[in-house]
Design a protein around this motif. Structure first.
Motif, mmCIF file in Angstrom:
data_model
loop_
_atom_site.group_PDB
_atom_site.id
_atom_site.type_symbol
_atom_site.label_atom_id
_atom_site.label_comp_id
_atom_site.label_asym_id
_atom_site.label_seq_id
_atom_site.Cartn_x
_atom_site.Cartn_y
_atom_site.Cartn_z
ATOM 1 N N THR A 55 37.707 19.587 53.411
ATOM 2 C CA THR A 55 38.628 20.412 54.194
ATOM 3 C C THR A 55 39.420 21.364 53.300
ATOM 4 O OG1 THR A 55 40.313 18.685 54.083
ATOM 5 C CG2 THR A 55 38.905 18.701 56.035
ATOM 6 N N PHE A 56 39.482 21.044 52.004
ATOM 7 C CA PHE A 56 40.226 21.915 51.107
ATOM 8 C C PHE A 56 39.412 22.142 49.847
ATOM 9 C CE2 PHE A 56 43.047 24.121 48.659
ATOM 10 C CZ PHE A 56 44.053 23.462 47.967
ATOM 11 N N LEU A 57 39.092 23.383 49.578
ATOM 12 C CA LEU A 57 38.317 23.735 48.400
ATOM 13 C C LEU A 57 39.140 24.682 47.535
ATOM 14 C CD1 LEU A 57 35.627 23.536 46.948
ATOM 15 C CD2 LEU A 57 34.691 25.264 48.490
ATOM 16 N N ASN A 58 39.481 24.221 46.360
ATOM 17 C CA ASN A 58 40.318 25.024 45.463
ATOM 18 C C ASN A 58 39.464 25.561 44.337
ATOM 19 O OD1 ASN A 58 42.099 26.119 43.646
ATOM 20 N ND2 ASN A 58 43.428 24.329 43.505
ATOM 21 N N LEU A 59 39.053 26.822 44.494
ATOM 22 C CA LEU A 59 38.202 27.458 43.485
ATOM 23 C C LEU A 59 39.000 28.433 42.641
ATOM 24 C CD1 LEU A 59 35.249 28.213 45.921
ATOM 25 C CD2 LEU A 59 35.345 26.424 44.201
ATOM 26 N N SER A 60 40.308 28.217 42.562
ATOM 27 C CA SER A 60 41.124 29.234 41.906
ATOM 28 C C SER A 60 41.069 29.179 40.388
ATOM 29 C CB SER A 60 42.570 29.133 42.387
ATOM 30 O OG SER A 60 43.105 27.877 42.063
ATOM 31 N N TYR A 61 40.260 28.277 39.842
ATOM 32 C CA TYR A 61 40.037 28.293 38.399
ATOM 33 C C TYR A 61 38.610 28.672 38.063
ATOM 34 C CZ TYR A 61 44.392 25.757 38.376
ATOM 35 O OH TYR A 61 45.685 25.394 38.569
ATOM 36 N N ALA A 62 37.836 28.967 39.082
ATOM 37 C CA ALA A 62 36.417 29.253 38.863
ATOM 38 C C ALA A 62 36.155 30.718 39.130
ATOM 39 C CB ALA A 62 35.575 28.384 39.794
ATOM 40 N N THR A 63 35.663 31.420 38.142
ATOM 41 C CA THR A 63 35.402 32.847 38.322
ATOM 42 C C THR A 63 34.054 33.025 38.998
ATOM 43 O OG1 THR A 63 34.532 32.834 36.074
ATOM 44 C CG2 THR A 63 36.780 33.614 36.349
ATOM 45 N N LEU A 64 34.028 32.714 40.269
ATOM 46 C CA LEU A 64 32.766 32.766 41.015
ATOM 47 C C LEU A 64 32.475 34.158 41.513
ATOM 48 C CD1 LEU A 64 32.826 29.560 43.229
ATOM 49 C CD2 LEU A 64 31.948 29.878 40.938
ATOM 50 N N ARG A 65 31.215 34.442 41.649
ATOM 51 C CA ARG A 65 30.805 35.704 42.257
ATOM 52 C C ARG A 65 30.599 35.485 43.749
ATOM 53 N NH1 ARG A 65 26.711 34.979 38.418
ATOM 54 N NH2 ARG A 65 25.434 34.669 40.277
ATOM 55 N N SER A 66 30.366 36.596 44.428
ATOM 56 C CA SER A 66 30.259 36.490 45.886
ATOM 57 C C SER A 66 29.083 35.616 46.304
ATOM 58 C CB SER A 66 30.145 37.884 46.515
ATOM 59 O OG SER A 66 29.059 38.582 45.954
ATOM 60 N N ASP A 67 27.956 35.729 45.621
ATOM 61 C CA ASP A 67 26.803 34.932 46.052
ATOM 62 C C ASP A 67 27.026 33.450 45.776
ATOM 63 O OD1 ASP A 67 24.884 34.791 43.155
ATOM 64 O OD2 ASP A 67 26.609 36.132 43.362
ATOM 65 N N GLU A 68 27.728 33.153 44.700
ATOM 66 C CA GLU A 68 28.003 31.747 44.389
ATOM 67 C C GLU A 68 28.933 31.147 45.443
ATOM 68 O OE1 GLU A 68 29.461 32.551 40.483
ATOM 69 O OE2 GLU A 68 27.613 31.920 39.502
ATOM 70 N N LEU A 69 29.928 31.912 45.813
ATOM 71 C CA LEU A 69 30.836 31.425 46.841
ATOM 72 C C LEU A 69 30.108 31.272 48.167
ATOM 73 C CD1 LEU A 69 33.735 30.728 47.751
ATOM 74 C CD2 LEU A 69 33.995 33.132 48.386
ATOM 75 N N ALA A 70 29.266 32.240 48.446
ATOM 76 C CA ALA A 70 28.549 32.226 49.730
ATOM 77 C C ALA A 70 27.810 30.913 49.927
ATOM 78 C CB ALA A 70 27.583 33.400 49.797
ATOM 79 N N LYS A 71 27.134 30.493 48.868
ATOM 80 C CA LYS A 71 26.352 29.261 49.016
ATOM 81 C C LYS A 71 27.257 28.058 49.197
ATOM 82 C CE LYS A 71 22.375 30.760 46.316
ATOM 83 N NZ LYS A 71 22.868 31.265 45.011
ATOM 84 N N LEU A 72 28.357 28.048 48.483
ATOM 85 C CA LEU A 72 29.265 26.910 48.598
ATOM 86 C C LEU A 72 29.848 26.799 49.995
ATOM 87 C CD1 LEU A 72 31.648 26.465 45.537
ATOM 88 C CD2 LEU A 72 30.191 24.775 46.616
#
Lengths: 299, 590
Positions: free
Chosen positions: B311-328
């Motif tokens: 319910t809570f995903l904290n990706l604020s330390y991960a320099t993800l790209r749009s495609d990486e986020l999309a899959k997650l």
């Protein structure tokens, strides 16, 4: 914010504007003339940063002078200096809409996006204190992923993270910012041009000696330096001088220069600072703040 | 707070202890009242209860076990000790919020030690301490660890002044520790040895968060700790823990509800990768995931199995790209809260809009806040996209470099339920980039449409009109943050006169002066605090305010070298404890 280009070399001249005396405004007018044309245009030039692109803040002397209509020579947004109840910022903005301004094309907030896009590619200026409102532990994230391989970044589809930052990708120069206590304008130094700490120390002296002298010439109780360029800045590396050189690494920690081999230093340094030795107590390693803090709790 | 006495007959002298009070107003004895009140937990409710009459005041004070003090200087340890005899849990907040951004000098105060000394005397059975923006030394931590035999939970958020040595004391002496939560503090990290100080008998930990510490800890000690703490539900490790170590931890603790990973990048053998994937798939209860430093598309897939329950995903330390986020996010349809870096860009946010219909909170942090290049980060397009797909959005924190009035108007039409709207256009005074107009209409739309708005942070080029809107429409607003905005005193006056529920007002670098400050003279006692820095306020106005309002503390900090008449930083707050006795020399109490 739009329409001006970075000029690193402009810094030393701007230093003439720092201190309290009223003559600085005329000086600044002269400065502006040489760089930007007429002084009327200077008043209409609306900027949110000084002409060199730095958000350098702040000798507070500048920003608190209420009898000076604007700090626009320094380019900083100064809402408090206008007594008419509107900020010079908005006055200029308002003027943009009127036809009465002499030279709309030269104002720094044109509606044209074409001039702004070329100016947008400037790299990070020195930030305003506490702005944007991000806590220290969140800074340095783009650079701070120190073990993320550069090749992966460049190969990644659409990766824009660090590809434009000269610090990480260009092997030809390694420009890092350097600020000195008491001098509001920073410089940049190319670490690739030096191969030892001694050479760096010498370069720092060259960069700031003049600025420091100009600074002290205007201070009310400053040391008058009659020699050109002022006195040398020495003892940066060993704590023996009035100033000490420190640096911030890619994790945001502040460390003393000289502990690691030069090449290791170059690979992890992100910026440099010249601090007053008298204000340095035991420097703590591993501190996660971006600022230097005095270590008070007895161990 | 003095209780207002209701007009009742026998209410004067009954203490909550007398067992047979049968005064006519209240048909039930005190024990019943106490029993009922002990079920009340919200401190706001308790505050209301205590105002009913003296009996209720007394019953409430005897049954209160959790203390919440939003401003440590609004009250003193002595006053608290006198009023509340049975406290088990304390939450204390100290410095003004702008101290997070280096606007408050060091040694300003908010030292917890005097509180601890009082607690040791009056609340020896204290179990929980939660501090936010307080200063505490290692000595204080040692004192804490050794003075309260039943101490269970310590949470430190954005505090400073201590080191890992203090943590050693906690780990060593607190035998019944259930919670150790160290977040985002300015601490001296002298090494990870503190973790090894937990005794081998310690098996009570439920919460362990040391994500913000940097040094290596002994993995062996950590693994054993995790193994024997069967009730562990929250585990957030630091960067020093590698992926294969994480796998070993997960195997010991599949019951985790919240997980903060360590570094998410490592060369793994196929076997290790598979083991990691399996470990994650066994975490059926995982609701929160954070950490993920240096995560890349190489390793993110191991998470997919665990994402379904998130319910809570904290990706604020991960320099993800749009495609990486999309899959997650495609694997995380139940997300309510999402924190990302702006490296995901608008495209990444579009995928959020399409994959997370239940999203309620979005935070987009800037990966490189000082980069002025417009071609990085997110724009109004990303925000729009999320608002189209996530109609339940009510909390947003959005850092961007460009915004338009029209976009914000559309966004709040899509999502009218905003309670927290924090928009940070990173270049101060930036207008609508399409029309070049101020962003007044954007925030006007927010306050007009979002009637439940409690917290607002404004940015961009703003005139007094923004504040007129706020004063007129934001009737539920409690917290307002202003920077580089407004045109005259009128702006601030509108807010002070118009927002009945305003509790915290923090302003920096805005043209509000003495008239504005003094227009709130009657308002400030109804608020927790006011902060004004780099505005147009003078010392004389501050002195006037201090003189007129004895129950307000008016504190001024001056910047080096500035005019004597200028009040560079002003902090005004209500207090029943009088002026601070521990103010450092640079804090002038007027």
């Amino acid at each position: 914010m739009k329409g001006y280009s970075r000029k690193d070399e402009g810094c030393p001249r701007l230093l003439d504007l720092i201190p309290k005396e009223k003559e600085r405004l005329t000086k600044s007018a002269e400065e502006k003339k040489t760089r930007h044309g007429s002084s009327e245009e200077k008043q209409l030039e609306l900027r949110l940063g000084p002409p060199n692109g730095d958000w350098t803040i702040k000798n507070k002397n500048i920003s608190r002078e209420k009898d000076h209509e604007s700090l626009l020579p320094f380019g900083y947004f100064s809402p408090w200096s206008s007594s008419s109840g509107t900020t010079p910022f908005l006055q200029a903005h308002g003027q943009l809409k009127e036809s009465s301004q002499p030279n709309p094309a030269k104002t720094a907030v044109p509606n044209s996006s074409s001039s702004s896009s070329s100016a947008q590619k400037r790299t990070a200026p020195t930030p305003v204190v506490g702005w944007p409102p991000i806590r220290s532990f969140r800074k340095n994230l783009a650079n701070g992923s120190s073990s993320k391989p550069i090749s992966e970044l460049q190969n990644a589809v659409g990766s824009k993270i660090s590809s434009e930052k000269p610090i990480e990708n260009s092997p030809k120069s390694l420009l890092v910012k350097i600020n000195m206590d008491g001098v509001p304008i920073g410089r940049k130094v190319d670490l690739k041009e030096h191969d030892s700490y001694e050479k760096l120390s010498f370069a720092v002296d060259e960069l700031f000696r003049g600025l420091l002298a100009a600074q002290s010439n205007f201070s009310a109780v400053g040391i008058k330096n009659d020699e050109d360029g002022g006195k040398a800045i020495t003892g940066l590396l060993d704590g023996s001088g009035e100033y000490t050189l420190v640096y911030e690494d890619n994790e945001g920690d502040r460390l003393l220069i000289g502990d690691v081999p030069w090449h290791m230093f170059v690979s992890s340094v992100k910026r440099l600072r010249v601090l007053k030795s008298s204000e340095l107590p035991t420097l703590s390693r591993g501190r996660k703040h971006g600022k230097l803090s005095l270590d008070t709790s007895p161990k | 707070m003095d209780p207002k006495l209701k007009k009742t007959k026998d209410s004067s002298s009954n203490s909550a202890n007398s067992p047979d009070s049968t005064h006519s107003s209240f048909p039930f004895p005190d024990e019943v009242l106490e029993r009922v009140l002990s079920l009340l937990h919200s401190h706001k409710d308790r505050s209301s209860v205590s105002l009913v009459c003296k009996d209720w005041y007394n019953a409430e004070r005897w049954t209160r076990t959790k203390l919440f003090i939003g401003n440590c200087y609004s009250v003193s340890p002595e006053i608290v000790a006198r009023r509340f005899p049975r406290i088990k849990s304390v939450t204390l907040k100290g410095k003004p919020r702008f101290s997070d951004f280096n606007l408050v000098p060091q040694y300003w105060g908010a030292d917890v030690h005097s509180w601890l000394v009082m607690f040791a005397k009056v609340y020896p059975f204290l179990e929980e301490l939660r501090l936010k923006r307080m200063t505490l030394s290692d000595e204080s931590l040692k004192f804490l660890a050794t003075s309260f035999p039943g101490f269970k939970a310590l949470s430190l958020l954005s505090c400073d002044g201590f080191s890992t040595d203090g943590l050693k004391a906690i780990a060593t002496h607190c035998k019944n520790l259930t919670e150790l939560d160290i977040q985002e503090n300015g601490i001296d990290d002298f090494g990870g040895g503190w973790l090894s100080c937990f005794s081998e008998n310690c098996s009570s930990l439920e919460v362990l968060n040391f994500a913000s510490l940097s040094s290596d800890v002994s993995f062996d000690a950590l693994e054993k700790l995790v193994r024997r703490c069967k009730s562990l539900r929250i585990l957030k490790v630091n960067k020093s823990i590698s992926l294969d170590q994480l796998q070993q931890l997960l195997v010991q603790a599949p019951q985790l509800i919240e997980l903060g990973t360590g570094s998410f990048q490592q060369e793994l053998t196929p076997r290790q990768y598979e083991d990691l994937e399996t470990a994650f798939s066994k975490c059926k209860n995982l609701q929160t995931l954070s950490g993920l430093w240096e995560a890349t598309s190489l390793h993110l897939p191991v998470l997919y199995a665990a994402c379904a329950s998130l319910t809570f995903l904290n990706l604020s330390y991960a320099t993800l790209r749009s495609d990486e986020l999309a899959k997650l996010v495609a694997h995380s349809p139940n997300l309510r809260r999402l924190w990302v870096l702006d490296t995901v860009e608008d495209k990444g946010l579009e995928t959020v809009g399409s994959s997370c219909p239940l999203l309620e909170e979005l935070r987009v942090y800037p990966a490189d806040p000082f980069e002025l290049d417009l071609h990085h980060g997110v724009t109004e397009a990303g925000f729009l996209a999320v608002s189209h797909g996530c109609r339940k959005l009510h909390y947003v924190l959005y850092f961007c470099r460009q915004m338009t009035n029209a976009a914000v108007a559309t966004i709040v039409q899509n999502c009218p339920d905003f309670t927290h709207f924090r928009l940070c256009i990173m270049n101060p005074g930036e207008p609508d980039y399409l029309t070049n107009e101020p962003m007044d209409e954007a925030f006007g739309a927010v306050v007009k449409t979002c009637t439940n708005l409690q917290r607002l942070a404004v940015s961009g080029l703003l005139t007094d009109l923004t504040f007129e809107y706020i004063g007129r429409y934001a009737k539920n607003l409690e917290t307002l943050s202003v920077a580089f905005a407004g045109s005259s005193d009128r702006g601030m006056q509108c807010v002070l006169q118009g927002c009945p529920k305003l509790r915290k007002l923090e302003i920096r670098d805005s043209p509000f002066g003495n008239a504005a400050l003094l227009s709130g003279v009657e308002k400030y006692e109804t608020m927790r605090s006011l902060w004004m820095s780099a505005c147009n306020v003078t010392m004389s106005a501050c002195r006037l305010l201090a003189k007129d309002m004895p129950r307000l503390n008016v504190e001024v900090m001056r910047d080096e070298g500035s005019d004597d008449r200028q009040a560079d930083k002003v902090y005004v707050y209500r207090s029943v404890a009088g002026p601070r006795r521990d103010a450092p020399p640079f804090v002038l109490t007027l």
